[in-house]
Design a protein around this motif. Structure first.
Motif, PDB file in Angstrom:
ATOM      1  N   ALA A  46       0.905  -0.899   0.342  1.00  0.00           N
ATOM      2  CA  ALA A  46       0.157  -0.325   0.145  1.00  0.00           C
ATOM      3  C   ALA A  46       0.900   1.311  -0.102  1.00  0.00           C
ATOM      4  N   PHE A  47       1.942   1.297   0.968  1.00  0.00           N
ATOM      5  CA  PHE A  47       2.918   2.102   1.278  1.00  0.00           C
ATOM      6  C   PHE A  47       3.507   2.830  -0.603  1.00  0.00           C
ATOM      7  N   SER A  48       4.210   1.537  -1.284  1.00  0.00           N
ATOM      8  CA  SER A  48       4.129   1.360  -2.356  1.00  0.00           C
ATOM      9  C   SER A  48       3.696   2.329  -3.265  1.00  0.00           C
ATOM     10  N   TYR A  49       2.866   1.015  -3.609  1.00  0.00           N
ATOM     11  CA  TYR A  49       2.398   2.169  -4.663  1.00  0.00           C
ATOM     12  C   TYR A  49       1.593   3.450  -4.273  1.00  0.00           C
ATOM     13  N   GLY A  50       1.201   4.028  -3.069  1.00  0.00           N
ATOM     14  CA  GLY A  50       1.297   4.852  -3.017  1.00  0.00           C
ATOM     15  C   GLY A  50       2.191   6.459  -3.412  1.00  0.00           C
ATOM     16  N   ALA A  51       3.710   5.491  -2.953  1.00  0.00           N
ATOM     17  CA  ALA A  51       4.473   6.391  -3.207  1.00  0.00           C
ATOM     18  C   ALA A  51       4.629   6.646  -4.709  1.00  0.00           C
ATOM     19  N   LEU A  52       4.725   4.893  -5.316  1.00  0.00           N
ATOM     20  CA  LEU A  52       5.125   4.940  -6.830  1.00  0.00           C
ATOM     21  C   LEU A  52       4.750   5.757  -8.391  1.00  0.00           C
ATOM     22  N   LEU A  53       3.299   5.646  -7.626  1.00  0.00           N
ATOM     23  CA  LEU A  53       1.676   6.642  -8.006  1.00  0.00           C
ATOM     24  C   LEU A  53       1.717   8.433  -7.514  1.00  0.00           C
ATOM     25  N   GLU A  54       2.148   8.442  -7.219  1.00  0.00           N
ATOM     26  CA  GLU A  54       2.094   9.694  -7.041  1.00  0.00           C
ATOM     27  C   GLU A  54       2.027  10.714  -8.359  1.00  0.00           C
ATOM     28  N   ASN A  55       2.785  10.436  -8.582  1.00  0.00           N
ATOM     29  CA  ASN A  55       2.990  11.314  -9.747  1.00  0.00           C
ATOM     30  C   ASN A  55       2.715  10.271 -11.090  1.00  0.00           C
ATOM     31  N   TYR A  56       1.372  10.444 -11.279  1.00  0.00           N
ATOM     32  CA  TYR A  56       0.012   8.742 -12.114  1.00  0.00           C
ATOM     33  C   TYR A  56       1.202   9.855 -13.835  1.00  0.00           C
TER      34      TYR A  56
END
Lengths: 51, 491
Positions: B196-206
């Motif tokens: 959840a944290f990694s997806y959030g960080a990775l998709l910060e700038n979609y």
């Protein structure tokens, strides 16, 4: 190991065992192939790369 | 002339069993490191769940502008496969394999499906949202491929989790099962939190490119972790490989044999009620905190963290108590007994507008859910005779996944229905508190179902295997699991 007539060279698997291992390989290849095909078609739909 | 044959033979025999994907013997004591490695499949399951229910839910609606109802339908699709878990487990129990394997082939196939789904998912979503030239493409291409991607991932997750748990149960003696269940739950939770944290960080700038990278990266990680997890875990079983003549039992017969065990149906009912009871609020807690208690986004995220921490403590404590000799069904009962006041606290917090009370209730609810989940899964593992482990864990998974999915859907529908019918000016908390009250009701019902099991020594009653001795393969199977499939050594 070598005194079992069912076991075949060079792996020491029996024929049925060898066929089973092969079936997993074939299954995996088929799944990969179909997935790759679908993925290519989908990419071509959104960003056509065939001209 | 160079002797190719003898050279190759020497090379191959030199490789030995070190590089083969199966264990050379099912030893009695499985080291923790090996169980830890096996539990990695739960990380990929958690990853897939978070990606679908959490991340893509948002990305599809906000960034890709897919209608919310369509997103809901797509995300619900994997639920279609949940009841088939019982069938998959049964097929795995009876799997005919010349190699004497019965779990690895299924985990392999499940992983392939999960990988395949992730591999086409980003493109399917982009086509579905009409990205680029896809805006002119026929609608069914996007709909069909997105549905296919979600179905593949869902089917893969169901197969991997069911068979992975069955394999874990195969590996350890009964007294260690609580430890394994705790480990599996903790790893599922860890997988969900980390991803959840990694997806959030990775998709910060979609960007569409980033979406493709993230989802396909998940596909690769899934394959890598699952292969690492199952490597050398299952011992080849010569007795099972040779026993090709045993009578073929049908699924209906096997199911009847499983459910005629005392307390089995009741246990499944308790699992359904309790899972629905604890799960219904999962997606409503954050909007409840935000809309009723006026918490900020950072604060509502803390609600989810508290829920997860509570569950974590619940799993650990349940492992400890069960290891010390407590009965699984008692754990489930305590879990429900803690869950009822916990949701009471949450409801009460809306009248007092007290954030600490909501946090406390959430923590307690997580703790209860942890105890309940651990207790019921351990009870399921113990209730199954060795040759029906796949089937009974399949039944657990089918009931658990179906009721969790339905509960989330029902919770959302109930909330929306009350919001729609509510007169203007009515309290903002009513839609939520009514869902929480339903949860209290479900947990009470589950508790009432569970209490009779406690009286008659139920934790043991379902796992006395005397009734099974008549069954042909039971004994052979039981011995078989302890025997190594050691090619030359047995002859």
């Amino acid at each position: 190991m070598s005194n079992d007539p069912d076991k075949v060279w060079p792996t020491g698997l029996t024929l049925r065992e060898a066929e089973e291992v092969h079936s997993y390989l074939i299954d995996g290849t088929r799944v990969f192939g179909v997935i790759a095909l679908i993925a290519h078609i989908l990419v071509a739909v959104s960003t056509p790369w065939l001209g | 002339m160079f002797k190719y044959k003898s050279f190759a033979l020497r090379k191959i025999s030199g490789v030995g069993v070190r590089y083969l994907p199966f264990a050379d013997a099912a030893s009695d004591d499985v080291p923790l490191s090996r169980l830890l490695r096996l539990s990695l499949f739960q990380v990929t399951v958690g990853m897939a769940l978070v990606l679908m229910v959490g991340t893509l839910n948002r990305v599809m609606i906000v960034e890709l502008r897919v209608p919310a109802t369509l997103v809901g339908v797509m995300l619900a699709l994997p639920l279609v496969f949940a009841p088939f878990r019982a069938l998959i487990g049964f097929r795995s129990d009876r799997f005919k394999s010349a190699l004497g394997l019965r779990r690895l082939p299924y985990i392999f196939k499940g992983t392939m499906l999960q990988f395949g789904g992730f591999a086409i998912m980003p493109f399917a979503l982009l086509v579905l949202s009409g990205y680029g030239e896809a805006i002119d493409a026929p609608r069914w291409i996007g709909l069909g491929s997105a549905a296919l991607a979600f179905l593949l991932v869902g089917a893969g997750v169901h197969i991997v989790q069911t068979i992975g748990l069955a394999l874990a149960t195969d590996l350890v003696p009964e007294e260690d099962q609580p430890k394994v269940v705790g480990l599996m739950y903790v790893m599922l939770l860890v997988g969900m939190i980390v991803s959840a944290f990694s997806y959030g960080a990775l998709l910060e700038n979609y960007t569409p490119g980033r979406l493709i990278q993230v989802i396909q990266g998940s596909a690769v990680i899934t394959v890598a972790l699952n292969f690492f997890a199952m490597w050398k875990q299952e011992a080849r079983n010569r007795a099972r490989a040779m026993a090709q003549t045993e009578p073929e039992a049908s699924f209906a017969e096997a199911w009847a044999r499983l459910t005629e065990r005392r307390g089995m149906i009741r246990l499944l009912a308790i699992i359904a009620l309790g899972t629905a009871g604890f799960g219904m609020a999962d997606v409503l807690l954050e909007p409840f905190g935000g809309q009723v208690l006026m918490m900020s986004i950072a604060e509502t995220t803390r609600l989810t963290v508290f829920l997860a921490c509570g569950s974590l403590v619940g799993f650990v404590m349940a492992s400890r108590w069960l290891g010390a000799g407590a009965r699984p069904i008692d754990m489930a009962i305590y879990g429900a007994m803690i869950g009822i006041p916990a949701f009471g606290l949450i409801v009460w917090s809306s009248t007092l507008l007290s954030v600490p009370m909501l946090l406390g209730g959430t923590l307690l609810a997580g703790f209860g859910a942890g105890l309940f989940g651990h207790g019921t899964l351990t009870a399921t593992m113990r209730s199954a005779p060795r040759e029906q482990i796949g089937l009974s864990l399949g039944a657990w998974g089918a009931v658990q996944a179906t009721s969790a999915g339905l509960a989330i859907a029902v919770g959302g529908v109930v909330r929306d229905a009350i919001v729609a019918t509510e007169a203007v000016g009515a309290s903002a908390s009513t839609p939520y508190t009514s869902v929480f009250m339903i949860e209290v009701g479900l947990l009470t019902l589950g508790l009432l179902f569970a209490l009779p099991l406690r009286g008659k020594d139920a934790g043991r009653s379902v796992d006395d295997n005397t009734a099974e001795t008549s069954y042909l393969s039971a004994v052979a199977e039981r011995q078989g699991t302890q025997q190594p499939f050691a090619g030359g050594r047995t002859s």
